[in-house]
Write a protein that holds these residues in place. Structure first.
Motif, PDB file in Angstrom:
ATOM      1  N   TRP A  64       0.609  -1.120   0.193  1.00  0.00           N
ATOM      2  CA  TRP A  64       0.000  -0.035  -0.104  1.00  0.00           C
ATOM      3  C   TRP A  64       0.815   1.378   0.173  1.00  0.00           C
ATOM      4  N   GLN A  72      -1.281  -1.535  -4.890  1.00  0.00           N
ATOM      5  CA  GLN A  72      -2.317  -1.026  -4.170  1.00  0.00           C
ATOM      6  C   GLN A  72      -3.361  -1.804  -4.102  1.00  0.00           C
ATOM      7  N   THR A  76      -5.345  -4.446  -1.140  1.00  0.00           N
ATOM      8  CA  THR A  76      -6.721  -4.527  -0.820  1.00  0.00           C
ATOM      9  C   THR A  76      -6.938  -5.863  -0.577  1.00  0.00           C
ATOM     10  N   TRP A  92      -4.544   4.373   5.259  1.00  0.00           N
ATOM     11  CA  TRP A  92      -4.748   3.871   3.862  1.00  0.00           C
ATOM     12  C   TRP A  92      -5.629   4.973   3.210  1.00  0.00           C
ATOM     13  N   VAL A  96      -6.061   7.424  -0.987  1.00  0.00           N
ATOM     14  CA  VAL A  96      -6.795   6.817  -1.970  1.00  0.00           C
ATOM     15  C   VAL A  96      -7.177   8.290  -2.960  1.00  0.00           C
ATOM     16  N   MET A 101      -9.845   2.994  -6.965  1.00  0.00           N
ATOM     17  CA  MET A 101      -9.170   2.546  -5.812  1.00  0.00           C
ATOM     18  C   MET A 101     -10.194   2.670  -4.606  1.00  0.00           C
ATOM     19  N   LEU A 105     -11.163  -0.569  -2.696  1.00  0.00           N
ATOM     20  CA  LEU A 105     -11.006  -0.798  -1.443  1.00  0.00           C
ATOM     21  C   LEU A 105     -12.144  -0.939  -0.633  1.00  0.00           C
ATOM     22  N   HIS A 108     -13.183  -5.127  -1.778  1.00  0.00           N
ATOM     23  CA  HIS A 108     -12.312  -6.121  -1.506  1.00  0.00           C
ATOM     24  C   HIS A 108     -12.119  -6.206   0.227  1.00  0.00           C
ATOM     25  N   LEU A 109     -12.085  -5.219   0.872  1.00  0.00           N
ATOM     26  CA  LEU A 109     -11.854  -5.081   2.118  1.00  0.00           C
ATOM     27  C   LEU A 109     -12.475  -4.381   3.194  1.00  0.00           C
ATOM     28  N   LEU A 110     -12.946  -3.315   2.870  1.00  0.00           N
ATOM     29  CA  LEU A 110     -13.801  -2.323   3.865  1.00  0.00           C
ATOM     30  C   LEU A 110     -14.957  -2.999   4.566  1.00  0.00           C
ATOM     31  N   CYS A 134     -15.964   6.542  -1.381  1.00  0.00           N
ATOM     32  CA  CYS A 134     -15.737   5.209  -0.657  1.00  0.00           C
ATOM     33  C   CYS A 134     -16.775   4.918   0.161  1.00  0.00           C
TER      34      CYS A 134
END
Length: 219
Positions: A64, A72, A76, A92, A96, A101, A105, A108-110, A134
């Motif tokens: 990252w 990046q 994620t 992180w 962004v 992204m 983000l 895939h992750l949050l 986001c």
């Protein structure tokens, strides 16, 4: 950084040359997607690479930090969600700066974080466009998972969506609109609430899945 992580990072960065897609990279640059390095590697190929490396906190942290799109994206994918806390999320998010992204983000992750709902509501009310983007992406994912907000959450979301949909930022408006559609999918009662709250914008139509052209023309 441990020697093992250093070697993995070096190996990954070298592998991107073999996967480079010049046409995609050029297209992204034309659309304003700027990184120090952008190899244009498709996300599905990065997902395959992520499977090979598995979840790896230390490697994700180092990836990252790189101003390289593929690093990046991969970060994620391999960051263990249970290792992400509020402070790390803040770190992180500061890096962004592209719509892609922000979307990846969140996807895939949050969305897998235990405190994802509070993040989403906090960010859609932010004065920073990338945080708002986001936030809407994240909230849309949570609604799609069946997360039904309480009365306060409903009011906060629809009030903020109303403001965003009246704004001039088209990517933000699309993100907010898609989030409203996900909200409506939670049930007829909530769909009715959304239509009532946004009726003056004339954007919700059962047969429409896009922003009305008349509404887009206002921006």
């Amino acid at each position: 950084m441990t020697e093992e992580t250093h070697e993995k990072l070096k190996e990954i960065k070298q592998s991107f040359r073999l996967l480079m897609n010049g046409v995609a990279s050029h297209s992204m640059r034309q659309k304003g997607v700027e990184y120090k390095i952008n190899w244009g590697v498709p996300v599905p190929e990065l997902q395959q690479m992520a499977v090979e490396y598995g979840k790896d906190y230390d490697l994700a942290i180092e990836l990252w930090k790189e101003d390289i799109r593929e690093c990046q994206v991969l970060a994620t994918l391999i960051m263990p969600a249970e290792r992400m806390d509020n402070d790390l999320v803040d770190v992180w998010m500061e890096r962004v700066r592209t719509q892609e992204m922000a979307e990846l983000l969140a996807f895939h992750l949050l969305q897998h974080l235990r405190f994802a709902p509070s993040l989403a509501y906090q960010w859609i009310a932010s004065d920073k466009n990338m945080y708002q983007l986001c936030g809407y992406q994240l909230l849309a994912r949570l609604f799609a998972q069946g997360l039904e907000p309480n009365e306060r959450g409903i009011n906060e979301f629809l009030d903020q969506a109303h403001v965003t949909l009246q704004g001039d930022n088209l990517p933000l408006k699309h993100a907010a609109y898609n989030c409203v559609l996900s909200f409506c999918e939670l049930g007829e009662e909530l769909e009715t609430v959304a239509k009532r709250a946004l009726k003056d914008l004339d954007i919700l139509d059962r047969k429409s899945t896009r922003l009305n052209s008349s509404h887009s023309a206002k921006s």
